[in-house]
Design an enzyme around this catalytic site. Structure first.
Site, PDB file in Angstrom:
ATOM      1  N   HIS A   1       0.826  -1.210   0.000  1.00  0.00           N
ATOM      2  CA  HIS A   1       0.000   0.000   0.000  1.00  0.00           C
ATOM      3  C   HIS A   1       0.858   1.257   0.000  1.00  0.00           C
ATOM      4  CE1 HIS A   1      -4.084  -1.746   1.451  1.00  0.00           C
ATOM      5  NE2 HIS A   1      -3.519  -2.493   0.525  1.00  0.00           N
TER       6      HIS A   1
ATOM      7  N   TYR B   1      -9.590   4.835   7.685  1.00  0.00           N
ATOM      8  CA  TYR B   1      -9.770   5.105   9.114  1.00  0.00           C
ATOM      9  C   TYR B   1     -10.849   6.182   9.211  1.00  0.00           C
ATOM     10  CZ  TYR B   1      -5.294   2.738  10.142  1.00  0.00           C
ATOM     11  OH  TYR B   1      -4.277   1.819  10.277  1.00  0.00           O
TER      12      TYR B   1
ATOM     13  N   PRO C   1      -4.500  -0.680  18.894  1.00  0.00           N
ATOM     14  CA  PRO C   1      -4.199  -1.095  17.518  1.00  0.00           C
ATOM     15  C   PRO C   1      -4.336  -0.008  16.448  1.00  0.00           C
ATOM     16  CG  PRO C   1      -6.286  -2.037  18.249  1.00  0.00           C
ATOM     17  CD  PRO C   1      -5.685  -1.369  19.436  1.00  0.00           C
TER      18      PRO C   1
ATOM     19  N   TYR D   1       3.622   6.225  10.805  1.00  0.00           N
ATOM     20  CA  TYR D   1       2.809   5.086  10.368  1.00  0.00           C
ATOM     21  C   TYR D   1       3.657   4.065   9.615  1.00  0.00           C
ATOM     22  CZ  TYR D   1      -1.306   2.585   8.664  1.00  0.00           C
ATOM     23  OH  TYR D   1      -2.250   1.611   8.405  1.00  0.00           O
TER      24      TYR D   1
END
Ligand code: RFL
Ligand code: PHB
Length: 393
Positions: A72, A195, A287, A379
């Site tokens: 990704h 998200y 998470p 990230y």
């Protein structure tokens, strides 16, 4: 019974450590309380940092990951009825890969067994003595002692290793919500992770393959799974992902459902005498930032290098530095995971002022290149040999 490194737990941390040690000619025995089937099918993480895929590939267990992993280049933050893309690759030059933890565990178990490794399932460790001869475990109805030079406590948050460390300092935070995670036999409705922040709560659309979706919903920590039949899950997901331009969520049969509490936790130091803690045994992150498995991999990568130095030259300098080097990275991930969690979830206690601040924060992260770059570099994960790791290991 004797080995060089006794490893407690056959999760990703314990299995990868055993594999990396084998490549350096160091013997280990892995002791796992559950059976192989259970360990290989426990649904958990799916997002791997580039540093994690590099370690797996460089150590020769990346073949299936390279064939089946989904690379990704970005992710989407969705709020106020619209999506906003964070171009991870453009901002950092790094990508992330979707490949399930279950598959990493299967690959590592198969490889350890093919290499003649000693991995014992249904062999719970009863006691770890950091200053004694080794670890005590049960197998086939009998109690045994495995003597060793060192012990690696890779037995997760509920294991026996961490309680064996005297004078441990712990830091923790409970969140007023949990995640309901589902696995569904339906092609993902998106190419990149979504998200979503919505007044009804947070939702995450992830995936496992071109035919399997992985989805999560923010629920209350005392939520009863029985109150969530499949139709309710799909309608709640559709409500939280809804956009003004009519995006639709594909539905399909749900094959796995579970509720996970959210917490942050760090135990310091990660070493006592001959015992070294790694992965969830030493730290937990919520998470949202997808850091738990990646931290487990970076811990054992450093630990394997330290054992390699110790057995090659007799020097314990990297072992002595292990806790410090790990904790620096752990605390960065703790902060990022906490930050992503508060950015995206609905705190039931939040007043209107706090909600407005959250919306402003979301708008800033999705409109400022500098703010987006900060999210992106955390990230995708900081390099193991980067400026954040002055040990230069
Ligand atoms: P594990 O996987 O918990 O393995 C520990 C093993 O030790 C065994 N054990 C014992 N064995 C012998 N004797 C004893 N006395 C023992 N006590 C325990 C256990 O049976 C088990 O097999 O820890 P490890 O290896 O440190 O790995 C950590 C990861 O599993 C965890 O951090 C991640 O799954 C967290 N996580 C995520 N991490 C990511 O990096 N990316 C993600 O996308 C991501 N998503 C997630 C997640 C965790 C989740 N849940 C369910 C907690 C999503 C979810 C929903
Ligand atoms: C997952 O695919 O399970 C996953 C992905 C990203 C997260 C958490 C879980 O932040």
């Amino acid at each position: 019974m004797r080995t060089q490194v006794a490893i407690v737990g056959a999760g990703p941390a314990g299995l990868l450590l055993s594999h990396l040690l084998h490549r350096q000619g160091i013997a280990s025995v892995v002791l796992e309380s559950r059976d192989r089937e259970y360990v290989e099918h426990r649904q958990r993480a799916g997002m791997l940092e580039q540093g994690t895929t590099d370690v797996l590939r460089d150590s020769g267990v990346g073949d299936r990951l390279d064939r089946e992993g989904l690379v990704h280049h970005g992710l989407e933050l969705r709020f106020g009825g619209a999506g906003h893309r964070i171009p991870l690759y453009e901002l950092t030059g790094r990508t992330v890969t979707i490949y399930a933890q279950t598959e990493i565990v299967k690959d590592l178990v198969a490889r350890r067994l093919a290499d003649g490794g000693d991995v014992r399932f249904e062999a719970p460790v009863l006691e770890v003595d950091p200053s004694g001869p080794g670890v005590t475990f049960r197998q086939d109805g009998r109690t045994h002692v495995l003597e060793c030079d060192y012990i690696a406590g890779c037995d997760g948050f509920h294991g026996v290793s961490r309680p064996a460390v005297p004078g441990l300092r712990t830091y923790s935070r409970e969140y007023p919500f949990a995640w309901l995670g589902v696995l569904a036999d339906v092609p993902p409705s998106t190419d990149e992770l979504i998200y979503a922040n919505h007044d009804r709560g947070f939702a995450l659309h992830s995936l496992r393959s071109p035919k399997v979706s992985r989805l999560y919903l923010q629920v209350s920590p005392d939520e009863d799974l029985a109150a969530w039949p499949d139709e309710r899950i799909w309608s709640e997901l559709a409500a939280r992902f809804a956009t003004d331009d009519g995006w639709t969520l594909r539905e399909g049969p749900i094959t796995d459902k579970a509720i996970t509490p959210m917490r942050s936790f760090v135990a310091e130091p990660m070493r006592h005498d001959r015992l070294f803690l790694a992965g969830d045994a030493a730290h937990i992150v919520p998470p949202t930032g997808a850091k738990g498995l990646n931290l487990a991999v970076s811990d054992v990568t450093l630990l394997a290098r330290a054992f390699a130095e110790r057995y090659a030259s007799g020097s314990e300098s990297l072992l002595d530095d292990y806790s410090r080097a790990c904790l620096k990275r752990v605390w960065r991930a703790e902060h990022f995971s906490y930050w992503m969690t508060t950015l995206l979830h609905v705190d039931p206690q939040a007043d209107d002022f706090a909600r407005r601040l959250q919306r402003s924060h979301l708008e800033y992260v999705t409109s400022s290149r500098a703010a987006a770059a900060s999210l992106a570099e955390n990230y995708v994960g900081l390099p193991l040999t980067g400026a954040n790791d002055p040990a230069g290991t």
